[in-house]
Design a protein around this motif. Structure first.
Motif, PDB file in Angstrom:
ATOM      1  N   PHE A 125       0.860  -1.185   0.000  1.00  0.00           N
ATOM      2  CA  PHE A 125       0.000   0.000   0.000  1.00  0.00           C
ATOM      3  C   PHE A 125       0.895   1.233   0.000  1.00  0.00           C
ATOM      4  O   PHE A 125       1.730   1.408   0.875  1.00  0.00           O
ATOM      5  N   ASN A 126       0.714   2.096  -1.002  1.00  0.00           N
ATOM      6  CA  ASN A 126       1.612   3.230  -1.210  1.00  0.00           C
ATOM      7  C   ASN A 126       0.781   4.412  -1.734  1.00  0.00           C
ATOM      8  O   ASN A 126       0.871   4.789  -2.889  1.00  0.00           O
ATOM      9  N   TRP A 127      -0.056   4.957  -0.887  1.00  0.00           N
ATOM     10  CA  TRP A 127      -1.059   5.967  -1.242  1.00  0.00           C
ATOM     11  C   TRP A 127      -0.357   7.271  -1.627  1.00  0.00           C
ATOM     12  O   TRP A 127       0.215   7.955  -0.793  1.00  0.00           O
ATOM     13  N   PHE A 132      -5.692   3.984 -16.259  1.00  0.00           N
ATOM     14  CA  PHE A 132      -5.092   5.250 -16.649  1.00  0.00           C
ATOM     15  C   PHE A 132      -5.495   6.294 -15.608  1.00  0.00           C
ATOM     16  O   PHE A 132      -6.682   6.555 -15.401  1.00  0.00           O
ATOM     17  N   VAL A 133      -4.494   6.874 -14.930  1.00  0.00           N
ATOM     18  CA  VAL A 133      -4.738   7.812 -13.829  1.00  0.00           C
ATOM     19  C   VAL A 133      -4.260   9.196 -14.236  1.00  0.00           C
ATOM     20  O   VAL A 133      -3.139   9.357 -14.737  1.00  0.00           O
ATOM     21  N   GLY A 134      -5.094  10.211 -14.007  1.00  0.00           N
ATOM     22  CA  GLY A 134      -4.744  11.583 -14.347  1.00  0.00           C
ATOM     23  C   GLY A 134      -3.849  12.241 -13.323  1.00  0.00           C
ATOM     24  O   GLY A 134      -3.584  11.690 -12.244  1.00  0.00           O
ATOM     25  N   PRO A 135      -3.373  13.460 -13.607  1.00  0.00           N
ATOM     26  CA  PRO A 135      -2.457  14.177 -12.707  1.00  0.00           C
ATOM     27  C   PRO A 135      -3.075  14.448 -11.337  1.00  0.00           C
ATOM     28  O   PRO A 135      -4.255  14.800 -11.227  1.00  0.00           O
ATOM     29  N   ASN A 136      -2.256  14.247 -10.313  1.00  0.00           N
ATOM     30  CA  ASN A 136      -2.607  14.592  -8.926  1.00  0.00           C
ATOM     31  C   ASN A 136      -3.848  13.871  -8.405  1.00  0.00           C
ATOM     32  O   ASN A 136      -4.524  14.371  -7.493  1.00  0.00           O
ATOM     33  N   LEU A 137      -4.148  12.703  -8.962  1.00  0.00           N
ATOM     34  CA  LEU A 137      -5.239  11.876  -8.463  1.00  0.00           C
ATOM     35  C   LEU A 137      -4.625  10.803  -7.551  1.00  0.00           C
ATOM     36  O   LEU A 137      -3.880   9.937  -8.021  1.00  0.00           O
ATOM     37  N   PRO A 138      -4.889  10.814  -6.256  1.00  0.00           N
ATOM     38  CA  PRO A 138      -4.291   9.825  -5.348  1.00  0.00           C
ATOM     39  C   PRO A 138      -4.661   8.394  -5.761  1.00  0.00           C
ATOM     40  O   PRO A 138      -5.806   8.134  -6.151  1.00  0.00           O
ATOM     41  N   HIS A 139      -3.691   7.488  -5.660  1.00  0.00           N
ATOM     42  CA  HIS A 139      -3.945   6.111  -6.082  1.00  0.00           C
ATOM     43  C   HIS A 139      -2.906   5.170  -5.480  1.00  0.00           C
ATOM     44  O   HIS A 139      -1.825   5.593  -5.082  1.00  0.00           O
TER      45      HIS A 139
END
Length: 299
Positions: A32-34, A68-75
């Motif tokens: 886990f690496n939020w 696909f994750v956009g900019p500055n979206l925590p994941h």
């Protein structure tokens, strides 16, 4: 993940001779690496299952999960440990937002990508079929040179554009407010110090002093913020310097080894092979061959 969990900003370092980052991580689990970062990210997990966290969306994921994750979206992804010891590879492509968005603004060929970028701000999950297609492309990119990797990235974007029913993950009401991150200033200072002193015998103790933290805390900090160990981070930067010297000079490889901060040529060759998947002499020969062909075409 709890309400008190705060994502941290990850520092993304481009791959050698590239304007973006492409890498393959392997371990017996995905911790886990939020986190978040200002780059777009394409992630493909293999041989694992667990939970995927994107914004306010928490879901179980299975084999071949393409997102696909956009900019500055925590994941983050968090997988179960492999009981049989098999590795759980993860392919990751991280693309600077300004670079990708400028292409949609100036190149008509990228008009369709604009909608995909908009969807990515909530995170987008793709079908198993598309994940298999992208896996084949990523596999070929793993040992490719920077130009072929760039072409591969374009193929991946095209593949994702062809998805008939992309699934958005985070809710439209989710919002994440960027705040000043003191730790980000520390990682910037550490990386700048390595750039300025890469020919010296750098130690974790020395860099921990620069960051004003204990050595144990520093090791955890670097791994969390860059997804590399301290040694891997230093060697990546040194290999990048060596690539420039191999391309732009006729210096002997032993001399380039010294100028790049490696303590001996054998260690230099091992580290170069680790990051570039070829030896320094093979890299120089391959690049010289490309330049010779370009010169021939120009005649």
């Amino acid at each position: 993940m709890t309400a008190a969990s705060k994502p941290f900003r990850e520092k993304v370092l481009p791959s050698t001779n590239s304007s973006w980052r492409f890498w393959r991580y392997e371990g017996t689990s995905i911790p886990f690496n939020w986190h978040y970062h200002p780059e777009y990210e394409i992630t493909l997990t293999l041989n694992s299952h667990g939970h995927r966290y994107v914004g306010d969306c928490i879901e179980q994921y299975e084999e071949l999960d393409l997102v696909f994750v956009g900019p500055n979206l925590p994941h983050t992804w968090c997988s179960h440990h492999s009981l049989d010891g098999q590795t759980q590879p993860v392919y990751v492509a991280q693309i600077p937002a300004s670079w990708l968005e400028s292409m949609t603004d100036t190149m008509p060929e990228f008009e369709g990508v604009r909608h995909l970028l908009a969807l990515s701000k909530r995170g987008v999950k793709f079908s198993y079929g598309k994940a298999k297609e992208v896996l084949n492309i990523f596999d070929s990119m793993h040992t490719a040179d920077p130009m072929k990797r760039f072409i591969g990235l374009m193929e991946v974007l095209k593949c994702m554009l062809e998805e008939e029913n992309p699934v958005t993950l985070s809710s439209s009401s989710f919002s994440f407010t960027l705040k000043n991150d003191i730790a980000n200033d520390k990682i910037e200072k550490v990386i700048q110090y390595i750039h300025d002193h890469y020919t010296e015998n750098l130690t974790a103790d020395q860099l921990a002093d620069v960051a004003h933290m204990s050595t144990n805390h520093f090791h955890r900090f670097i791994k969390q913020r860059t997804e590399q160990t301290f040694t891997e981070l230093v060697n990546q930067l040194r290999v990048g310097k060596a690539c420039s010297l191999l391309i732009n000079s006729d210096l002997p490889i032993s001399t380039i080894s010294d100028l790049s901060g490696f303590n001996n040529t054998s260690n230099f060759n091992r580290r170069f092979l680790q990051f570039k998947k070829c030896t320094p002499s093979q890299f120089r020969k391959a690049f010289s061959g490309k330049m010779s062909r370009k010169a021939a075409y120009a005649v």
